[in-house]
Design an enzyme around this catalytic site. Structure first.
Site, mmCIF file in Angstrom:
data_model
loop_
_atom_site.group_PDB
_atom_site.id
_atom_site.type_symbol
_atom_site.label_atom_id
_atom_site.label_comp_id
_atom_site.label_asym_id
_atom_site.label_seq_id
_atom_site.Cartn_x
_atom_site.Cartn_y
_atom_site.Cartn_z
ATOM 1 N N ASP A 21 0.817 -1.214 0.000
ATOM 2 C CA ASP A 21 0.000 0.000 0.000
ATOM 3 C C ASP A 21 0.852 1.266 0.000
ATOM 4 O OD1 ASP A 21 -2.104 -1.718 0.030
ATOM 5 O OD2 ASP A 21 -2.909 -1.118 1.965
ATOM 6 N N ARG A 71 1.098 6.302 16.949
ATOM 7 C CA ARG A 71 0.871 7.292 15.898
ATOM 8 C C ARG A 71 1.436 8.673 16.203
ATOM 9 N NH1 ARG A 71 1.017 2.966 13.386
ATOM 10 N NH2 ARG A 71 -0.903 2.082 12.542
ATOM 11 N N ASP A 126 -6.693 5.781 12.422
ATOM 12 C CA ASP A 126 -5.311 6.231 12.250
ATOM 13 C C ASP A 126 -5.200 7.518 11.458
ATOM 14 O OD1 ASP A 126 -4.044 4.373 13.824
ATOM 15 O OD2 ASP A 126 -3.646 2.972 12.200
ATOM 16 N N SER A 180 -5.482 -7.969 8.251
ATOM 17 C CA SER A 180 -4.503 -6.889 8.247
ATOM 18 C C SER A 180 -3.822 -6.816 9.612
ATOM 19 C CB SER A 180 -5.196 -5.565 7.935
ATOM 20 O OG SER A 180 -4.305 -4.480 8.083
#
Length: 404
Positions: free
Chosen positions: A16, A96, A125, A179
């Site tokens: 990705d 994050r 996110d 994922s």
């Protein structure tokens, strides 16, 4: 968005973000700087560097942030015993803000116009990355390709990859089973085989913990030493913050500790099912609560517990750099001034429990609680007046209600 000359991309090296790298180059005709953070995800990062070179990144940053991650983000959060919705140890959420911090810093160093990330438009996110970036630099521009492009399916992504000669791993040509996001604190698995919450997660989803049923039949005792709320040693051996968490992951994982199957409420409004493994964090939470039991005053402890859900929600929703989180952190850190000592926990078949704790800062007084002769440490007759004063309003209420 206006024309861009240079963008700093949070780059994992996976399909990705590799597609995003090429898409930024073609869509915006700009330079792309890649930033790959080692947060303890357990993957070799050199392939990401080589892939970024192959794809024409104008500059490549690969940084080991494990110590900073644990010292400045994970440990402050654990001083609060933070759990989102009573269960989730916030392993993805807490990573994050650090990634965003470095994105913004690299953008300043490189003279870049914008930063970019690979988060989708459905998840938390995107919010976390962008709130942190704007808090650190209100003028920063953010490119979120998943909210802009028309590559809306796995097939379209693969077609784009092949058209631009982006290497695609064979297992990426089919539907991925789920994922995964990973760092030193946890692994998070979502999607595909996990999307139906009525179906148990397959055993192969779990990567850091053994099946508790298959865990050792003999319990293991572990001693964790704290100083001002942070762990500093395991079984008497002092270690760095990342070293502590790595060792606890090893110990907890061996005994099947730290599995969580959760349907949570995302900040963007939907419910999602995630399977989390946080072996070291689960052990650390239990031990930290154990040392607080004898070193933290009841008033301070109960106040701290009452604000914890709000603190956890702020982290989950992406407000790490907000003034309210910093205000709560100051309160939490003040509470930890005397949270020092050692806790012994027992690990056994998926469970961790405190079995002993001791501290030079302990508030526990055996003389006051003993069932034997207390030698005048506590006057039991004092309790009579204490009870009568606390009962007064209850008596008055009862007397009034009996007149009805």
């Amino acid at each position: 968005m206006s024309a861009l000359k240079k963008v700093v991309l949070a780059y994992s090296g996976g399909l990705d973000t590799s597609i995003i790298l090429k898409w930024l180059q073609t869509e915006y005709n700009c330079e792309v700087v890649t930033f790959t953070a080692d947060l303890g995800q357990g993957e070799e990062l050199e392939p990401a560097r080589k892939k970024a070179e192959m794809m024409g990144a104008s500059a490549i940053y690969v940084e080991d942030l494990r110590e900073e991650f644990v010292r400045d983000f994970v440990f402050p959060m654990f001083r609060a015993n933070a759990l989102y919705e009573g269960l989730y140890l916030l392993g993805t959420s807490i990573a994050r803000p650090l990634i965003s911090k470095r994105l913004v810093e690299i953008a300043a160093a490189e003279g870049a116009d914008a930063v970019s990330h690979g988060a989708t438009g459905k998840g938390n996110d995107q919010v976390r990355f962008e709130l942190a970036a704007y808090a650190l630099n209100p003028e920063i521009k953010v490119v979120a390709p998943w909210r802009e492009w028309d590559l809306s399916s796995r097939t379209r992504l693969l077609e784009f990859a092949e058209a631009h000669q982006i290497p695609v791993a064979k297992d990426k040509r089919g539907e991925a089973p789920f994922s995964v996001d990973a760092n030193l604190l946890h692994t998070s698995s979502e999607g595909k085989v996990l999307e139906d919450p009525a179906e148990p997660a397959p055993e192969y989803v779990y990567q850091r913990t053994v099946d508790p049923v298959q865990a050792p039949d003999t319990p293991e005792l572990v001693e964790i030493t704290f100083e001002c709320g942070d762990p500093i040693a395991i079984n008497g051996e002092e270690m760095s913050p990342a070293g502590i968490l790595t060792k606890l992951n090893e110990l907890g994982g061996k005994h099947g500790v730290g599995r969580l199957d959760l349907v949570e409420n995302r900040f963007v409004g939907m419910k999602s099912r995630g399977v989390y493994e946080t072996p070291g964090g689960t052990v650390l939470l239990e031990a930290h609560r154990g040392i607080e039991q004898i070193t933290l005053d009841s008033g301070a402890g109960h106040l701290k517990d009452s604000i914890m859900p709000r603190y956890a929600e702020l982290i989950y929703n992406g407000f790490w750099f907000s003034p309210e989180r910093e205000m709560l952190q100051a309160l939490i850190d003040k509470s930890q001034e005397h949270v020092s000592g050692t806790v012994r926990v027992q690990l056994y078949k998926g469970s961790v429990r405190t079995i002993a704790r001791w501290s030079d800062k302990s508030l526990y007084s055996e003389a006051h609680v003993t069932f034997e002769e207390d030698l005048g440490a506590y006057n039991q007759t004092d309790a009579q007046g204490f009870i009568q004063l606390n009962a007064l309003r209850l008596k008055l209420l009862s007397a009034r209600d009996r007149k009805k």
